[in-house]
Design an enzyme around this catalytic site. Structure first.
Site, PDB file in Angstrom:
ATOM      1  N   VAL A 275      44.824  31.194  42.940  1.00  0.00           N
ATOM      2  CA  VAL A 275      44.024  30.058  43.413  1.00  0.00           C
ATOM      3  C   VAL A 275      44.661  29.370  44.623  1.00  0.00           C
ATOM      4  CG1 VAL A 275      43.056  29.652  41.113  1.00  0.00           C
ATOM      5  CG2 VAL A 275      45.172  28.479  41.769  1.00  0.00           C
ATOM      6  N   ASP A 276      45.679  30.029  45.225  1.00  0.00           N
ATOM      7  CA  ASP A 276      46.480  29.378  46.269  1.00  0.00           C
ATOM      8  C   ASP A 276      45.978  29.607  47.696  1.00  0.00           C
ATOM      9  OD1 ASP A 276      47.293  32.054  46.802  1.00  0.00           O
ATOM     10  OD2 ASP A 276      48.959  31.855  45.389  1.00  0.00           O
TER      11      ASP A 276
ATOM     12  N   GLN B 206      43.337  36.972  41.557  1.00  0.00           N
ATOM     13  CA  GLN B 206      43.319  36.013  40.452  1.00  0.00           C
ATOM     14  C   GLN B 206      43.934  34.682  40.877  1.00  0.00           C
ATOM     15  OE1 GLN B 206      45.143  39.431  37.836  1.00  0.00           O
ATOM     16  NE2 GLN B 206      44.692  37.715  36.503  1.00  0.00           N
TER      17      GLN B 206
ATOM     18  N   THR C 223      56.527  43.501  44.566  1.00  0.00           N
ATOM     19  CA  THR C 223      55.411  44.035  45.342  1.00  0.00           C
ATOM     20  C   THR C 223      55.670  43.982  46.849  1.00  0.00           C
ATOM     21  OG1 THR C 223      54.328  41.861  45.269  1.00  0.00           O
ATOM     22  CG2 THR C 223      53.717  43.461  43.572  1.00  0.00           C
TER      23      THR C 223
ATOM     24  N   CYS D 171      32.569  11.674  41.065  1.00  0.00           N
ATOM     25  CA  CYS D 171      31.694  12.278  42.066  1.00  0.00           C
ATOM     26  C   CYS D 171      30.987  11.198  42.885  1.00  0.00           C
ATOM     27  CB  CYS D 171      30.671  13.174  41.374  1.00  0.00           C
ATOM     28  SG  CYS D 171      29.479  13.943  42.511  1.00  0.00           S
TER      29      CYS D 171
ATOM     30  N   HIS E 125      39.121  33.590  40.112  1.00  0.00           N
ATOM     31  CA  HIS E 125      39.278  32.390  39.285  1.00  0.00           C
ATOM     32  C   HIS E 125      39.097  31.094  40.070  1.00  0.00           C
ATOM     33  CE1 HIS E 125      41.868  35.061  36.456  1.00  0.00           C
ATOM     34  NE2 HIS E 125      40.572  35.149  36.189  1.00  0.00           N
TER      35      HIS E 125
ATOM     36  N   ILE F 175      56.368  43.709  37.806  1.00  0.00           N
ATOM     37  CA  ILE F 175      57.612  43.637  37.040  1.00  0.00           C
ATOM     38  C   ILE F 175      57.259  43.221  35.617  1.00  0.00           C
ATOM     39  CG2 ILE F 175      59.873  42.542  36.845  1.00  0.00           C
ATOM     40  CD1 ILE F 175      59.753  42.077  39.875  1.00  0.00           C
TER      41      ILE F 175
END
Length: 381
Positions: free
Chosen positions: A191-192, A189, A363, A279, A206, A346
């Protein structure tokens, strides 16, 4: 080098060196009257020790700088990473058995795994929501040019720090497990792109902030190119940002790192003075290539992620509360197909009742231990 500098700081070598230099030079001057040769030798010794003393002073300054940076990073991690007890032996053993029994394991990761890299999350006890922060929604972004300026100003300021984040222990452990054949697919999930830095081509549910998309023609460009275009359009503003980062300018009130790479900055810092690139192909509005809150996941992405779950035989959820439908849908699909689910997070998740095992620990701490447990510690084939 750091050990050497630590000795300087701990035992006061710098102060002792200065006292020794003063005493030695005084004695040498007193004893040199009868011998010109000895006078020259003593003088050279004093000069050499003076240089050594100056080097010690320089090393002490360097040590202080390094120590200050380290303390800042440690303080940041303490603020970002939630406090949690270590995993029990039973939990490690149960997770180990789960990994051994899985042959097509899909790992689903959320913002909680990147807190160990210094990136805040939203819903943990230390998360952004605990401070009253509300992320920009898709509807807000689309509503006005002002909202778009607000988003890009904050994101521009926070991008450099976000970009310099490195994979944490969870990213590294997942990469090792995949290399050893214990992980079949990864859905994130986040975006890094920290999974990519760790060597995994994770499926980005995402999207990613490393890309910018045109809302009119769908052309995608790199975030680096977009950052450069903002700088070219706003040279004075960009210079003010650099001064702010260096601490030489007037800092903006309320500056605080937020999830997804933006920084909370005062509206007066950007309102009325910032030009946003359009753009280059069609002059359309540019948006980060991510699914903002309130937006719908592209149909193709929904289908691809569900296909990955359908092919899997088990699901491991790491650092996600599964509160957003796009992620919870995956856990629900796995559960309905009778596939075992393990969650390490958590705090409560939306799928706690669906899980075979729930571990409320960090984790990175859990996975770092389990990869050295039993046959998982064997090197990759």
């Amino acid at each position: 080098m750091l050990v050497y500098l630590s000795l300087i700081s701990t035992y006061g070598v710098q102060a002792d060196a200065k006292r020794f230099w003063n005493l030695s030079c005084q004695d040498n001057i007193k004893n040199s009257a009868t011998s010109p040769l000895r006078t020259g030798q003593n003088y050279r010794q004093c000069i050499k020790f003076s240089v050594f003393h100056r080097e010690l002073q320089k090393d002490q300054r360097d040590f202080n700088h390094v120590t200050e940076d380290a303390l800042q990073n440690t303080s940041l991690l303490k603020q970002v990473v939630p406090i949690a007890p270590p995993p029990s032996l039973d939990e490690i053993t149960s997770l180990y058995q789960f990994l051994q029994n899985s042959h097509k394991l899909v790992v689903l990761t959320g913002a909680g795994i990147s807190t160990e890299s210094g990136i805040p999350d939203y819903r943990s006890p230390n998360g952004a929501y605990s401070t009253g922060f509300k992320p920009i929604t898709h509807q807000e972004f689309m509503r006005s040019e002002r909202s778009q300026k607000r988003y890009w100003a904050r994101s521009y300021v926070g991008w450099k720090k976000f970009l310099h984040a490195e994979p944490g222990p969870t990213h590294t452990a997942i990469a090792k497990l995949r290399l050893r054949g214990y992980v079949y697919d990864i859905i994130t999930q986040n975006v890094d792109r920290l999974h990519h830095q760790a060597g995994d081509n994770a499926f980005e549910l995402h999207g990613t902030t490393h890309e910018v998309i045109c809302l009119n023609c769908s052309n995608i460009t790199s975030r680096k190119e977009f950052q450069n275009r903002i700088k070219e359009l706003n040279p004075e503003w960009a210079l003010a940002v650099e001064d702010m980062e260096k601490g030489t300018g007037i800092s903006s009130p309320g500056m605080q790192q937020r999830p997804d790479g933006d920084i909370e900055i005062d509206e007066s810092f950007w309102q009325g003075r910032l030009q946003i690139p359009t753009c280059e192909w069609c002059d359309g509005v540019l948006k980060p290539n991510v699914v903002l809150f309130g937006d719908n996941l592209p149909k193709s992405r929904t289908e691809e992620s569900l296909n990955m779950i359908n092919e899997a035989d088990a699901l491991l959820v790491l650092g996600s509360s599964l509160m957003v439908l796009s992620a919870f849908r995956l856990a629900k699909t796995a559960h309905e197909a009778g596939k075992p689910i393990v969650i390490i997070n958590i705090g409560a998740t939306r799928a706690d009742k669906l899980a075979k095992l729930k571990i409320e620990c960090r984790t990175g701490e859990v996975l770092s231990r389990v990869i050295n447990h039993g046959s998982l510690a064997l090197p990759a084939p």
